[in-house]
Write an enzyme that holds these catalytic residues in place. Structure first.
Site, PDB file in Angstrom:
ATOM      1  N   SER A 125       0.742  -1.240  -0.033  1.00 33.55           N
ATOM      2  CA  SER A 125       0.255  -0.117   0.052  1.00 33.55           C
ATOM      3  C   SER A 125       1.031   1.347  -0.055  1.00 33.55           C
ATOM      4  O   SER A 125       1.713   1.365   0.619  1.00 33.55           O
ATOM      5  CB  SER A 125      -1.019  -0.029   1.181  1.00 33.55           C
ATOM      6  OG  SER A 125      -1.437   1.149   1.491  1.00 33.55           O
ATOM      7  N   TYR A 150      -1.846  -1.135  10.938  1.00 32.95           N
ATOM      8  CA  TYR A 150      -1.998  -1.518   9.643  1.00 32.95           C
ATOM      9  C   TYR A 150      -0.930  -1.183   8.711  1.00 32.95           C
ATOM     10  O   TYR A 150      -0.568  -2.051   8.029  1.00 32.95           O
ATOM     11  CB  TYR A 150      -3.482  -0.957   9.087  1.00 32.95           C
ATOM     12  CG  TYR A 150      -3.620  -0.944   7.493  1.00 32.95           C
ATOM     13  CD1 TYR A 150      -3.400  -0.030   6.892  1.00 32.95           C
ATOM     14  CD2 TYR A 150      -3.852  -2.330   7.032  1.00 32.95           C
ATOM     15  CE1 TYR A 150      -3.234  -0.310   5.477  1.00 32.95           C
ATOM     16  CE2 TYR A 150      -3.824  -2.386   5.706  1.00 32.95           C
ATOM     17  CZ  TYR A 150      -3.556  -1.432   4.804  1.00 32.95           C
ATOM     18  OH  TYR A 150      -3.352  -1.496   3.405  1.00 32.95           O
ATOM     19  N   LYS A 154       2.325  -3.639   6.476  1.00 32.68           N
ATOM     20  CA  LYS A 154       2.726  -3.492   4.932  1.00 32.68           C
ATOM     21  C   LYS A 154       4.199  -3.193   4.949  1.00 32.68           C
ATOM     22  O   LYS A 154       4.624  -4.179   4.050  1.00 32.68           O
ATOM     23  CB  LYS A 154       2.045  -2.679   4.499  1.00 32.68           C
ATOM     24  CG  LYS A 154       0.482  -2.705   4.233  1.00 32.68           C
ATOM     25  CD  LYS A 154      -0.002  -4.197   3.536  1.00 32.68           C
ATOM     26  CE  LYS A 154      -1.614  -4.215   3.437  1.00 32.68           C
ATOM     27  NZ  LYS A 154      -1.810  -5.562   2.598  1.00 32.68           N
TER      28      LYS A 154
HETATM   29  C1  WQD Z   1      -9.690   9.483   1.212  1.00 32.73           C
HETATM   30  C2  WQD Z   1     -10.038  10.875   1.609  1.00 32.73           C
HETATM   31  C3  WQD Z   1     -10.368  11.585   3.708  1.00 32.73           C
HETATM   32  C4  WQD Z   1     -13.973   9.258   4.228  1.00 32.73           C
HETATM   33  C5  WQD Z   1      -7.034   4.252   3.205  1.00 32.73           C
HETATM   34  C6  WQD Z   1      -5.995   3.818   4.005  1.00 32.73           C
HETATM   35  C7  WQD Z   1      -5.062   3.347   2.962  1.00 32.73           C
HETATM   36  C8  WQD Z   1      -5.677   2.446   1.893  1.00 32.73           C
HETATM   37  C9  WQD Z   1      -6.686   3.328   1.253  1.00 32.73           C
HETATM   38  C10 WQD Z   1      -5.701  -0.111   2.223  1.00 32.73           C
HETATM   39  C11 WQD Z   1      -9.298  11.446   2.805  1.00 32.73           C
HETATM   40  C12 WQD Z   1     -11.434  11.623   3.042  1.00 32.73           C
HETATM   41  C13 WQD Z   1     -12.807   9.826   3.662  1.00 32.73           C
HETATM   42  C14 WQD Z   1     -15.042  10.216   4.730  1.00 32.73           C
HETATM   43  C15 WQD Z   1     -13.707  12.031   3.998  1.00 32.73           C
HETATM   44  N1  WQD Z   1      -6.371   1.139   2.170  1.00 32.73           N
HETATM   45  N2  WQD Z   1     -12.531  11.191   3.409  1.00 32.73           N
HETATM   46  N3  WQD Z   1     -14.912  11.744   4.460  1.00 32.73           N
HETATM   47  O1  WQD Z   1      -7.248   7.441   3.935  1.00 32.73           O
HETATM   48  O2  WQD Z   1      -6.488   7.790   1.641  1.00 32.73           O
HETATM   49  O3  WQD Z   1      -6.526   5.454   2.616  1.00 32.73           O
HETATM   50  O4  WQD Z   1      -7.767   3.684   2.325  1.00 32.73           O
HETATM   51  O5  WQD Z   1      -4.616  -0.173   1.560  1.00 32.73           O
HETATM   52  O6  WQD Z   1      -4.158   2.328   3.476  1.00 32.73           O
HETATM   53  O7  WQD Z   1      -5.377   4.483   4.713  1.00 32.73           O
HETATM   54  O8  WQD Z   1      -8.741   6.698   2.020  1.00 32.73           O
HETATM   55  O9  WQD Z   1     -10.992   6.582   1.392  1.00 32.73           O
HETATM   56  O10 WQD Z   1     -10.368   6.602   3.799  1.00 32.73           O
HETATM   57  O11 WQD Z   1      -9.937   8.909   2.472  1.00 32.73           O
HETATM   58  O12 WQD Z   1     -13.674  13.406   3.921  1.00 32.73           O
HETATM   59  O13 WQD Z   1     -16.056   9.991   5.352  1.00 32.73           O
HETATM   60  O14 WQD Z   1     -11.287  11.133   1.735  1.00 32.73           O
HETATM   61  O15 WQD Z   1      -9.925  12.400   5.014  1.00 32.73           O
HETATM   62  O16 WQD Z   1      -8.834  12.716   2.545  1.00 32.73           O
HETATM   63  P1  WQD Z   1      -7.177   6.942   2.613  1.00 32.73           P
HETATM   64  P2  WQD Z   1     -10.079   7.210   2.495  1.00 32.73           P
END
Ligand code: WQD
Length: 338
Positions: A125, A150, A154
């Protein structure tokens, strides 16, 4: 054709990769412990491909069960390893679950493979980069201290693999560092099935639009970015599946220069949270109910991939646009919950 083991093959990325493998003529065996997936996904895979893959419900932490499985499949040489826990927040509240499941699972998978000519594709990741100093992020970017157990699993997983291929030259490994997988197969027969309240942005958007959630909270709009919201590299899960196919062909054809190779798998393009929302509204034709809320702890400001190495070495490049991915995510949500 080669028989390919897909661990976690009933999960979001695993099931899409299983479809891509079957459509390429590979024989697929799926192992899944069903802790975060349902057996019905097998039906979705069969509906799309016409093939019902062999399935075994096995917990990779059960060393004896894994050993018995490999004794019954002595011709198995290639594995794509998705099976792992992946909720960042849960990993903070239950680190031992994550270290045991993600690391013991990997070790139990590797043991039967190291004594023969074998290949493993590891689901890594972009989280290993933390907040990278430069955009786009290359594979040479420094690995930062993990922001969660987590993410640490990785990083440690990659180190376990590096050390293992050094000691066992018959094993070759490709680690794919995913950016943000989103969307669903065009048939809407398989897709993302988050259990409980989604942590990730896109399923929360589609569940809000379908009426399952009252409102999307945008976690902060005071970041130093084009519109104040965080930037990520959102890649269609089918493009991601094809990257695994390209990596597998490299393993089988023994084209690797090094026994352990790493590739960033993203689109190479960054999109802000508001741009993702705009994309959803464009493809769905409906306004999304959202509010600007406080920042979420642990979020990096921006992360998007330099995909040159995957483009040039794997001969792979993402084909789908953000709108394609959001359209497919919405079609899937309407099918499952509509
Ligand atoms: C993306 C953006 C949030 C939800 C995670 C894991 C990473 C990988 C992918 C496994 C951020 C914003 C989110 C919400 C929001 N997973 N957001 N409101 O955090 O980039 O990555 O998923 O491998 O390891 O960390 O993805 O989709 O959670 O967030 O504003 O209700 O959307 O703040 O900026 P992230 P995400």
């Amino acid at each position: 054709m080669e028989k390919i083991l897909v661990t976690g093959g009933l999960g979001f990325i695993g099931s899409h990769t299983a479809v891509a493998l079957l459509e390429s003529g590979f024989e697929v065996i799926i192992i899944d412990d069903l802790s975060n997936a349902s057996k019905e996904v097998l039906t979705g895979i069969q509906t799309i491909t016409g093939v019902l893959p062999e399935f075994h419900q096995i917990d990779l932490r059960d060393k004896e069960a894994v050993s018995q499985f490999f004794k019954a499949h002595t011709d198995l040489k290639y594995a794509i390893h998705f099976a792992a826990s992946k909720a960042v927040g849960e990993s903070v509240s239950d680190p031992l679950l994550y270290y045991e499941n993600n690391l013991m699972g990997l070790i139990n998978l590797l043991n039967p493979l190291v004594s023969k000519s074998s290949g493993v594709i590891f689901s890594s990741s972009c989280t290993v980069y933390g907040q990278a100093d430069q955009m786009p992020i290359t594979e040479e970017a420094p690995i930062k201290p993990a922001e969660s157990p987590y993410g640490n699993t990785k990083q440690i997983g990659e180190e376990i693999l590096r050390d293992t291929v050094a000691a066992h030259p018959q094993l070759s490994v490709v680690a794919l560092r995913y950016f943000n997988p989103i969307g669903a197969h065009e048939s809407a027969e398989i897709g993302e099935l988050p259990i409980g309240v989604p942590q990730n942005l896109v399923p929360f958007i589609t569940q809000t639009a379908i009426g399952m959630r009252a409102q999307l909270s945008v976690w902060g709009n005071d970041y130093p970015t084009i519109d104040g919201t965080c930037i990520r590299d959102y890649i269609h899960v089918v493009d991601l599946a094809y990257a695994h196919l390209a990596a597998l062909k490299r393993l089988i054809q023994k084209q690797q220069k090094m026994p352990f190779e790493v590739f960033n798998v993203g689109t190479g393009k960054g999109s802000s949270v508001l741009e993702v929302i705009e994309s959803f509204e464009r493809v769905s034709g409906q306004k999304l109910n959202y509010r600007i809320a406080e920042r979420r702890a642990g979020d990096v400001i921006q992360a998007y991939a330099d995909t040159t190495r995957a483009n040039e070495v794997l001969g792979w490049k993402a084909q789908f646009t953000l709108d394609d991915a959001m359209r497919s995510a919405w079609k899937w949500e309407q099918k499952v919950r509509g």
